[in-house]
Design a protein around this motif. Structure first.
Motif, PDB file in Angstrom:
ATOM      1  N   GLY A  47       0.802  -1.196  -0.039  1.00 12.56           N
ATOM      2  CA  GLY A  47       0.088  -0.119   0.066  1.00 12.56           C
ATOM      3  C   GLY A  47       0.761   1.190  -0.103  1.00 12.56           C
ATOM      4  O   GLY A  47       2.128   1.266   0.015  1.00 12.56           O
ATOM      5  N   SER A  48       0.491   2.405   0.011  1.00  9.57           N
ATOM      6  CA  SER A  48       0.932   3.885  -0.125  1.00  9.57           C
ATOM      7  C   SER A  48       0.465   4.591   1.319  1.00  9.57           C
ATOM      8  O   SER A  48      -0.514   4.371   1.743  1.00  9.57           O
ATOM      9  N   PHE A  49       1.631   5.152   1.930  1.00  4.78           N
ATOM     10  CA  PHE A  49       1.291   5.738   3.204  1.00  4.78           C
ATOM     11  C   PHE A  49       2.099   6.925   3.362  1.00  4.78           C
ATOM     12  O   PHE A  49       3.210   7.103   2.603  1.00  4.78           O
ATOM     13  N   HIS A  50       1.517   7.985   4.103  1.00  9.39           N
ATOM     14  CA  HIS A  50       2.390   9.324   4.232  1.00  9.39           C
ATOM     15  C   HIS A  50       3.830   8.931   5.145  1.00  9.39           C
ATOM     16  O   HIS A  50       3.659   8.095   5.861  1.00  9.39           O
ATOM     17  N   HIS A  51       4.682   9.674   4.587  1.00 10.48           N
ATOM     18  CA  HIS A  51       6.071   9.555   5.207  1.00 10.48           C
ATOM     19  C   HIS A  51       5.970  10.004   6.839  1.00 10.48           C
ATOM     20  O   HIS A  51       5.635  11.201   6.748  1.00 10.48           O
ATOM     21  N   PRO A  52       6.378   9.180   7.542  1.00  9.01           N
ATOM     22  CA  PRO A  52       6.265   9.749   8.969  1.00  9.01           C
ATOM     23  C   PRO A  52       7.065  11.016   9.176  1.00  9.01           C
ATOM     24  O   PRO A  52       7.010  11.734  10.392  1.00  9.01           O
ATOM     25  N   ARG A  53       8.128  11.502   8.638  1.00 10.98           N
ATOM     26  CA  ARG A  53       8.877  12.574   8.708  1.00 10.98           C
ATOM     27  C   ARG A  53       8.634  13.820   7.730  1.00 10.98           C
ATOM     28  O   ARG A  53       9.074  15.057   8.016  1.00 10.98           O
TER      29      ARG A  53
END
Length: 338
Positions: A47-53
């Motif tokens: 899947g695609s996920f926002h970057h934590p930083r």
């Protein structure tokens, strides 16, 4: 080695190479900043996920070989947008949910400028209004406003309400508080010199003359008209009045014994007349008694003889001969219950 085993080994090797390649720091891969790839994000599913930083970046996890090893790909959103996990795309911040979302920036609507107005002296009247609630309002027939060269008036039948700063109809006669003036009728009034709770003079009248009435009026039985408060009051009791004689002889008070060692004497007669004995208890346990007096006596020399004069404590206090001073009387909680 079978063909399937060989393919599995090749897949594992390629996955490890892909992971290592995706984790190459920025200087070795100018496509990505160092903090985007190092430390490497963890993939637990595809899947695609926002970057934590950095919410303007997102990463995609792909299990190309379907063996539990993920390739990681990094992407950057268009300027001014962030990645929304719930929408699986880059959107404006106010369309995304937390932690990447933020409310839209709005410019507050400026408040309209209020032109201050003041009532013209001599054209204003203050009304004491009782309906629908008690309030005082000032209405003016003419007002002067900034940026205006001449005075202004409201439409016919209306006045300027200084509290709301708007034109409004003045209150009706039925909405105004009724004012009744009353005065004591001469010859029916008595002046009382009161010593309790404070020293003062009160003028009470048996009859009063009030506006709207042609004949004098009287208060209800047992009350008289107080000129100061303009209300019907109960006349002060004898004990509240100042003593008629400021100096009384020792013999008049049952032979009170005076001396320089006994300037505030008492005896059984004065105790029964002015004092009360309180029984004190603490949590149901008897602690003793305390005698407190509304009136006490002070000795003084008048020529060659001793004289006494009655005294009283200030309101709320009683005199204690045992303590030699005015004290606070015991509360209900300190008294013994029958």
């Amino acid at each position: 080695m079978s063909g399937r085993s060989a393919a599995l080994c090749v897949g594992v090797a390629l996955a490890l190479v892909g992971v290592a390649w995706a984790a190459v720091p920025g200087p070795n891969d100018p496509r990505y900043p160092d903090y985007i790839v190092d430390p490497r994000v963890t993939c637990s599913k595809e899947g695609s996920f926002h970057h934590p930083r950095n919410c303007s970046w997102y990463y995609r996890c792909v299990d190309r070989m379907k063996i539990g090893y993920f390739w990681t790909y990094y992407f950057e959103c268009e300027p001014g947008t962030v990645f929304a996990d719930e929408l699986d795309q880059c959107v404006h911040p106010f369309l995304a949910a937390p932690p990447c979302g933020s409310p839209p920036t709005t410019t507050p609507t400026p408040k309209p400028q209020v032109v201050p107005c003041t009532g013209v002296e001599g054209t204003c009247t203050t009304y004491d209004i009782c309906r629908p609630q008690r309030v005082k309002k000032t209405f003016c027939a003419e007002i002067r406003c900034n940026l205006r060269t001449s005075n202004l008036r409201c439409p016919a039948g209306m006045l300027f309400d200084m509290s709301s700063e708007q034109c409004a109809f003045p209150p009706k006669e039925t909405d105004l508080c009724k004012v009744f003036g009353c005065v004591g009728v001469p010859g029916t009034c008595t002046t009382y010199k009161v010593c309790r709770p404070t020293v003062s003079e009160r003028v009470l009248c048996r009859k009063m003359q009030c506006s709207g009435h042609s004949t004098p009026l009287t208060c209800s039985p047992g009350k008289e008209f107080d000129v100061a408060t303009r209300q019907c009051m109960t006349p002060p009791s004898e004990i509240d009045l100042c003593a008629a004689k400021t100096n009384i002889t020792v013999s008049e008070q049952g032979q009170l014994k005076c001396s320089y060692d006994n300037l505030y004497p008492s005896n059984d007669f004065t105790s029964r007349l002015h004092c009360e004995t309180f029984s004190l208890c603490d949590a149901g346990i008897y602690r003793g008694q305390k005698e407190l007096c509304e009136t006490y006596y002070e000795c003084y020399r008048a020529g060659s003889e001793w004289r006494v004069r009655p005294l009283s404590c200030v309101a709320g206090l009683l005199y204690s001969h045992a303590e030699g001073q005015c004290v606070v009387p015991p509360t209900a909680a300190e008294l013994c219950r029958p």
